[in-house]
Design a protein around this motif. Structure first.
Motif, PDB file in Angstrom:
ATOM      1  N   GLU A  66       0.844  -1.197   0.000  1.00 16.85           N
ATOM      2  CA  GLU A  66       0.000   0.000   0.000  1.00 16.85           C
ATOM      3  C   GLU A  66       0.876   1.243   0.000  1.00 16.85           C
ATOM      4  O   GLU A  66       1.849   1.328   0.742  1.00 16.85           O
ATOM      5  CB  GLU A  66      -0.882  -0.014   1.250  1.00 16.85           C
ATOM      6  CG  GLU A  66      -1.859   1.105   1.365  1.00 16.85           C
ATOM      7  CD  GLU A  66      -2.757   0.972   2.602  1.00 16.85           C
ATOM      8  OE1 GLU A  66      -3.322   2.001   3.004  1.00 16.85           O
ATOM      9  OE2 GLU A  66      -2.870  -0.128   3.165  1.00 16.85           O
ATOM     10  N   ALA A  67       0.522   2.197  -0.839  1.00 16.01           N
ATOM     11  CA  ALA A  67       1.246   3.460  -0.902  1.00 16.01           C
ATOM     12  C   ALA A  67       0.255   4.617  -0.812  1.00 16.01           C
ATOM     13  O   ALA A  67      -0.859   4.529  -1.314  1.00 16.01           O
ATOM     14  CB  ALA A  67       2.034   3.568  -2.204  1.00 16.01           C
ATOM     15  N   HIS A  93      -6.607   0.163  -9.022  1.00 11.69           N
ATOM     16  CA  HIS A  93      -5.512   0.138  -8.053  1.00 11.69           C
ATOM     17  C   HIS A  93      -5.550   1.344  -7.106  1.00 11.69           C
ATOM     18  O   HIS A  93      -4.947   1.310  -6.042  1.00 11.69           O
ATOM     19  CB  HIS A  93      -4.157   0.062  -8.761  1.00 11.69           C
ATOM     20  CG  HIS A  93      -3.932  -1.257  -9.416  1.00 11.69           C
ATOM     21  ND1 HIS A  93      -3.509  -2.366  -8.723  1.00 11.69           N
ATOM     22  CD2 HIS A  93      -4.094  -1.653 -10.696  1.00 11.69           C
ATOM     23  CE1 HIS A  93      -3.421  -3.384  -9.540  1.00 11.69           C
ATOM     24  NE2 HIS A  93      -3.774  -2.981 -10.746  1.00 11.69           N
ATOM     25  N   VAL A 110      -3.037   3.748  -3.026  1.00  7.89           N
ATOM     26  CA  VAL A 110      -2.817   2.794  -4.104  1.00  7.89           C
ATOM     27  C   VAL A 110      -2.461   1.434  -3.511  1.00  7.89           C
ATOM     28  O   VAL A 110      -1.616   1.340  -2.621  1.00  7.89           O
ATOM     29  CB  VAL A 110      -1.674   3.274  -5.039  1.00  7.89           C
ATOM     30  CG1 VAL A 110      -1.356   2.228  -6.098  1.00  7.89           C
ATOM     31  CG2 VAL A 110      -2.045   4.608  -5.685  1.00  7.89           C
ATOM     32  N   ALA A 112      -1.106  -2.490  -4.448  1.00  3.99           N
ATOM     33  CA  ALA A 112      -0.376  -3.265  -5.460  1.00  3.99           C
ATOM     34  C   ALA A 112       0.069  -4.586  -4.843  1.00  3.99           C
ATOM     35  O   ALA A 112      -0.006  -4.777  -3.624  1.00  3.99           O
ATOM     36  CB  ALA A 112       0.821  -2.481  -5.970  1.00  3.99           C
ATOM     37  N   TYR A 118       4.169  -1.872  -7.842  1.00  2.63           N
ATOM     38  CA  TYR A 118       3.884  -0.462  -7.583  1.00  2.63           C
ATOM     39  C   TYR A 118       4.773   0.436  -8.438  1.00  2.63           C
ATOM     40  O   TYR A 118       4.311   1.438  -8.994  1.00  2.63           O
ATOM     41  CB  TYR A 118       4.051  -0.104  -6.108  1.00  2.63           C
ATOM     42  CG  TYR A 118       3.843   1.380  -5.894  1.00  2.63           C
ATOM     43  CD1 TYR A 118       2.585   1.938  -6.041  1.00  2.63           C
ATOM     44  CD2 TYR A 118       4.918   2.217  -5.633  1.00  2.63           C
ATOM     45  CE1 TYR A 118       2.392   3.302  -5.913  1.00  2.63           C
ATOM     46  CE2 TYR A 118       4.737   3.582  -5.496  1.00  2.63           C
ATOM     47  CZ  TYR A 118       3.475   4.118  -5.633  1.00  2.63           C
ATOM     48  OH  TYR A 118       3.295   5.463  -5.524  1.00  2.63           O
ATOM     49  N   SER A 137       5.463   9.594  -3.223  1.00  2.64           N
ATOM     50  CA  SER A 137       4.815   8.494  -2.518  1.00  2.64           C
ATOM     51  C   SER A 137       5.434   8.287  -1.151  1.00  2.64           C
ATOM     52  O   SER A 137       6.614   8.579  -0.937  1.00  2.64           O
ATOM     53  CB  SER A 137       4.998   7.176  -3.288  1.00  2.64           C
ATOM     54  OG  SER A 137       4.512   7.260  -4.580  1.00  2.64           O
ATOM     55  N   LEU A 139       5.321   4.932   1.606  1.00  2.00           N
ATOM     56  CA  LEU A 139       4.878   3.548   1.697  1.00  2.00           C
ATOM     57  C   LEU A 139       4.290   3.278   3.073  1.00  2.00           C
ATOM     58  O   LEU A 139       4.825   3.728   4.079  1.00  2.00           O
ATOM     59  CB  LEU A 139       6.043   2.613   1.419  1.00  2.00           C
ATOM     60  CG  LEU A 139       6.792   2.904   0.107  1.00  2.00           C
ATOM     61  CD1 LEU A 139       7.908   1.914  -0.096  1.00  2.00           C
ATOM     62  CD2 LEU A 139       5.844   2.928  -1.074  1.00  2.00           C
TER      63      LEU A 139
END
Length: 152
Positions: A66-67, A93, A110, A112, A118, A137, A139
């Protein structure tokens, strides 16, 4: 529609268990089934309850990454905003998106499979969105409170 204490209790219970039967819900909120069912249908008809869905553990379906993505647009004209928002809304996504006041313009969540997936999504989907000037981004290390309900 005016939401009273009983409606709020119905909403609280359904946030915890959206599959609760009308009979169980009525018992929980201290009503008989008929008035509880009527209130439930009114809440749905008025758009207070906008839908029901299953809550799925992302890692169980191969989406353990997940971001949080911050997007700043170079141009904020109506056409660019509309195109950007339509593409973001259509992308599976991107599971959450908010337009913000100030900088950045948007915050996206987002999901992934992993870091490599990602990175490909970042390069091939995020950076090519209309009007994008900057994408950054962070994380997610641990999701402490995923998808909690509203404070009713």
């Amino acid at each position: 529609m005016v939401i009273d204490a009983i409606d709020r209790e119905i909403l609280r219970k359904l946030q915890d268990d959206g599959r609760m039967t009308a009979t169980a819900l009525a018992a929980e909120v201290g009503l008989t089934v008929a008035p509880c069912h009527r209130r439930l249908k009114d809440l749905e008809a008025d758009g207070v309850i906008s839908g029901y869905r299953a809550v799925i553990d992302p890692a169980s379906v191969g989406l353990g990454f997940e971001a949080i993505v911050f997007v700043t647009l170079a141009q904020v004209d109506r056409a660019t905003l509309d195109k950007f928002e339509a593409l973001v809304s259509a992308n599976v996504h991107i599971t959450s998106a908010q337009r913000l006041f100030g900088d950045p313009d948007y915050i996206l969540k987002v999901m992934a499979e992993d870091l490599s997936a990602y990175q490909q999504f970042f390069d091939n989907a995020l950076t090519v969105l209309p009007g994008v000037q900057r994408v950054s981004s962070t994380l997610v290390m641990k999701n402490l409170k995923p998808g909690s309900g509203l404070p009713l």
